[in-house]
Structure formats: structure tokens, C-alpha cells
Design a protein around this motif. Structure first.
Motif, short mmCIF file in Angstrom:
data_model
loop_
_atom_site.label_atom_id
_atom_site.label_comp_id
_atom_site.label_asym_id
_atom_site.label_seq_id
_atom_site.Cartn_x
_atom_site.Cartn_y
_atom_site.Cartn_z
N VAL A 1 13.74 44.44 -72.24
CA VAL A 1 14.40 44.24 -73.54
C VAL A 1 13.71 43.15 -74.35
CG1 VAL A 1 16.58 43.64 -74.67
CG2 VAL A 1 16.62 44.96 -72.53
N ALA A 2 13.65 41.96 -73.78
CA ALA A 2 13.07 40.82 -74.53
C ALA A 2 11.57 41.01 -74.68
CB ALA A 2 13.37 39.52 -73.78
N GLY B 1 11.70 38.64 -66.08
CA GLY B 1 12.86 38.24 -66.88
C GLY B 1 12.38 37.22 -67.90
N1 NAD Z 1 18.65 26.11 -63.91
C1 NAD Z 1 19.23 26.25 -65.08
O1 NAD Z 1 19.44 25.27 -65.78
C2 NAD Z 1 19.63 27.62 -65.54
C3 NAD Z 1 20.24 27.77 -66.79
C4 NAD Z 1 20.57 29.06 -67.20
C5 NAD Z 1 20.34 30.15 -66.36
N2 NAD Z 1 19.78 29.95 -65.13
C6 NAD Z 1 19.53 31.09 -64.23
O2 NAD Z 1 18.40 31.81 -64.71
C7 NAD Z 1 18.56 33.20 -64.45
C8 NAD Z 1 18.40 33.96 -65.76
O3 NAD Z 1 19.31 33.44 -66.71
P1 NAD Z 1 18.97 33.46 -68.28
O4 NAD Z 1 19.86 32.45 -68.88
O5 NAD Z 1 17.51 33.38 -68.50
O6 NAD Z 1 19.49 34.94 -68.66
P2 NAD Z 1 19.09 35.79 -69.92
O7 NAD Z 1 20.14 36.83 -70.06
O8 NAD Z 1 18.79 34.92 -71.09
O9 NAD Z 1 17.70 36.47 -69.49
C9 NAD Z 1 17.62 37.44 -68.51
C10 NAD Z 1 16.52 38.43 -68.93
O10 NAD Z 1 16.31 39.35 -67.87
C11 NAD Z 1 16.00 40.61 -68.48
N3 NAD Z 1 16.17 41.66 -67.48
C12 NAD Z 1 17.30 42.29 -67.09
N4 NAD Z 1 17.03 43.17 -66.10
C13 NAD Z 1 15.69 43.09 -65.88
C14 NAD Z 1 14.83 43.70 -64.95
N5 NAD Z 1 15.27 44.59 -64.05
N6 NAD Z 1 13.50 43.35 -64.98
C15 NAD Z 1 13.05 42.45 -65.87
N7 NAD Z 1 13.84 41.82 -66.76
C16 NAD Z 1 15.15 42.15 -66.75
C17 NAD Z 1 16.94 40.69 -69.65
O11 NAD Z 1 16.51 41.65 -70.61
C18 NAD Z 1 16.91 39.26 -70.17
O12 NAD Z 1 15.93 39.09 -71.19
C19 NAD Z 1 19.91 33.34 -63.76
O13 NAD Z 1 19.71 33.32 -62.38
C20 NAD Z 1 20.66 32.10 -64.17
O14 NAD Z 1 21.64 31.69 -63.23
C21 NAD Z 1 19.41 28.71 -64.73
#
Ligand code: NAD
Length: 332
Positions: free
Chosen positions: A36-37, A10
């Protein structure tokens, strides 16, 4: 493992920051995975974990939407590699337990990204409470509010089928983690939630109250609070700590530590003038610092003093509390 090669699964908002942190702490970035990314120029990129040669990584950071995170983490754990998985650990305690069981078979520990532990103001309050400097804890008030943006409801984070819930799961679990660190015996007494602004069905404004003996605690999480806010207030019979801000658009991180009736000391003009005050500024290194602590453990160091990354067992307790909250307010 001596020098872990870390795969970041991810590569969105958080995965990108974690990958950068892996490199900043001198570890090897084995690659990034995202269908995607895009990846980054200095590491291999894959569309799926199944495409990564099995011998190419020793540990993984899982930063995925909640609906796919559990299965991905389970596959990696069953493949014999520890993970740092972003919060929450499963959407339900049953899922979390499955991950705990898979992680328990490995030699190296797995962790959950509860990085608020690493914010310096919060860290100072946790230390003061753990060292007994605040005395018997009586009052805890934890609040996160944010307002999102006009397109928030289009993303996965406000879609109940993808996120698994609303503000209780994200970002409320961060506060539940802090609450259980301060007093693991706190029991949920009351939960109230409202919905309706974002039109996706999620709970978007929540009040939780907890109690244990003489300690009362509240957790407030809101997605309809238009100025981003983080506030942690912990009051014991001997003193108190108040941390505000998270850096960035949550405001500078500040800390006030005070002692009961310090105003009564000769020459003290007033309670606020006696407080130890710190301003940590607009930065937020908590995600990076957490990666450093996780890498240290993967390199074989014993648990160090100071903030420790959340263990799977601690994160399971948070998810169990989430279940208890949803039993009261209902899931979307
Ligand atoms: N601790 C913090 O401060 C904080 C803040 C935001 C998010 N988070 C957590 O981080 C996690 C991700 O959130 P984010 O904000 O990065 O989301 P995001 O949507 O920005 O990124 C998620 C990424 O996962 C990719 N993805 C989707 N399915 C996939 C797969 N099967 N294999 C590989 N990649 C895949 C997507 O294309 C996307 O680029 C979540 O668990 C969220 O709760 C934590």
C-alpha cells in the motif's frame, strides 16, 4: 556478514524511520516492501517479500501490523536471514518460541524493537541500577499514557483481531521489557483492566503489580489518558532515578538522579537541589540508535557496553508475561 544489505518490510510509520536509519548508519538499503505505502526514490520497492530476489538482501527489518508480522518474520528467518522485528515478538509465547527456534539456526543474531532502552534518561537509570548505584531496588513505577485521536479506533492498532490485544501489547510491552531488564525475577501479582471508550473491545486502561522479595513494581498503561505521558521511576535503598518524556508530544526527555538523604550533606538546601538533572530536549533518536546497535552486531561486532538491542530470548520473556497478564484480564 561484512556490510549488510537491509530490506525493510512494511513502509508505514515505523518502517519509514527504520529505512532512513539504515542509510544514516551507512548501511545499504536493499529495498522496501509494502503493498500500500509507497517506497522511497533511492531504493527499490516491492509489493511483497516474495517479489524480492533472494540474493538481494542479507537481513530484514519487519515493521508490519501484528497479525502478519510473525508469518513474515518466520519466512525471512527460514530463508536464512536475521531480522529486527518490531515489538512484540509474537502475540503469544508459543508464536515467539517458534521465531526463537528459527532464529537460533542462523549465524547472525536477530533482535526485537524495544527502543525505549535507547532513550537517554531511561538508559541512564538502567545503567545506574545495573552498576548498583541505586542499591537494592525497592520501588519501580512505569507509566505510559496516550489519548490517540478521534480516528484511532478505525486503524488496525485498536482492532483486537489485527493488533492481538490492547494497551498491554501496544505500548505496554515496552514497559514490561524495561521491567524485566531491571529485575527479571519479578512475578505478576495483580492485573486490572477497563474497556469501553474505544468500542473495539480492547483493554484500554491497565494496572499491573509485580513483586520480588522487597521490590514492588507497578506498570500503568492507558489509552484514555489525554495528555501523552511517559514516566519511569526507579527507587533503590541508596538512590533513585526518574525519567520523564519521550520527546515530541510526550514532552522533553528529562532525567533526575538522586541519592538517599543527600539533603543532609552540609550546605545542601534540599533533596531536589542535590539531584543530577539532565534535559535531553524534544528529540527522540531511539529508533535510529537502536538500528545502529543492530547493524553493529550484524557487521560482526560483539555486544557493546551500554544499551543493547533486545534479544529474541529477552523478548520471549516479555511475551510470556503478556500471556500471564491476559490470563488474568482476558483477551478481547
Ligand atoms: N517502537 C515504537 O516506538 C513503535 C511505535 C509504533 C509502532 N511500533 C510497531 O511497529 C510495527 C508497525 O507499526 P506502524 O506504526 O509502522 O504501522 P503502520 O500501519 O504505520 O505501517 C504498517 C505498514 O505495513 C504495511 N503492510 C501490511 N501488510 C503488509 C505485508 N504483508 N507486507 C508488507 N507490508 C505490509 C501497511 O501497508 C503499512 O504501510 C508494529 O509492530 C508496531 O507495534 C513500534
Amino acid at each position: 556478514m561484512s556490510e549488510p544489505r537491509v530490506l525493510v518490510v512494511g513502509h508505514g510509520l515505523i518502517g519509514r524511520q527504520r529505512a532512513q536509519a539504515v542509510l544514516e548508519h551507512g548501511a545499504t538499503l536493499a529495498g522496501t516492501v509494502d503493498p500500500v505505502a509507497p517506497g522511497r526514490p533511492d531504493a527499490p520497492h516491492f509489493a511483497a517479500v516474495a517479489d524480492v530476489p533472494a540474493g538481494d538482501y542479507d537481513a530484514a527489518i519487519v515493521a508490519l501490523p501484528h497479525d502478519v508480522a510473525v508469518a513474515a518474520a518466520h519466512t525471512i528467518l527460514r530463508g536464512g536471514r536475521p531480522v529486527l522485528i518490531e515489538k512484540p515478538l509474537g502475540l503469544r509465547a508459543q508464536q515467539a518460541q517458534r521465531l526463537v527456534a528459527a532464529a537460533a539456526t542462523l549465524g547472525a543474531p536477530s533482535f526485537v524493537g524495544y527502543n525505549y532502552r535507547f532513550l537517554p534518561g531511561i538508559r541512564a537509570i538502567l545503567d545506574a541500577a545495573a552498576q548498583g548505584r541505586l542499591g537494592t531496588l525497592r520501588t519501580i513505577d512505569l507509566l505510559i499514557g496516550h489519548g490517540g485521536h478521534p480516528g484511532s479506533a478505525d486503524g488496525w492498532k485498536l482492532q483486537p483481531d489485527r493488533a492481538g490485544g490492547g494497551v498491554v501489547l501496544d505500548p505496554g510491552v515496552h514497559l514490561l521489557d524495561l521491567l524485566l531488564l531491571l529485575e527479571p525475577r519479578l512475578a505478576l501479582e495483580h492485573a486490572a483492566a477497563t474497556r469501553g471508550f474505544w468500542k473495539t473491545g480492547i483493554e484500554e486502561d491497565v494496572v499491573l503489580t509485580f513483586a520480588h522479595e522487597r521490590l514492588i513494581a507497578t506498570v500503568r498503561v492507558s489509552h484514555v489518558r489525554w495528555v501523552n505521558t511517559l514516566r519511569v521511576e526507579v527507587v533503590g535503598e541508596d538512590g533513585y532515578g526518574i525519567a520523564e518524556g519521550r520527546g515530541g508530544n510526550y514532552g522533553d526527555q528529562t532525567l533526575r538522579l538522586g541519592r538517599r538523604w543527600a539533603w543532609a550533606q552540609p550546605g545542601a538546601p534540599g533533596q531536589r537541589d542535590t539531584e543530577e538533572r539532565r534535559d535531553f530536549g524534544p528529540g527522540n533518536a531511539s529508533l535510529t540508535d537502536e538500528v545502529g546497535a543492530v547493524l553493529a552486531r550484524w557487521r560482526g561486532a560483539p555486544p557493546a557496553p551500554g544499551p543493547a538491542p533486545a534479544t529474541f530470548r529477552q523478548a520471549l520473556a516479555v511475551t510470556a508475561l503478556v500471556d500471564a497478564v491476559y490470563d488474568r484480564i482476558g483477551r478481547a
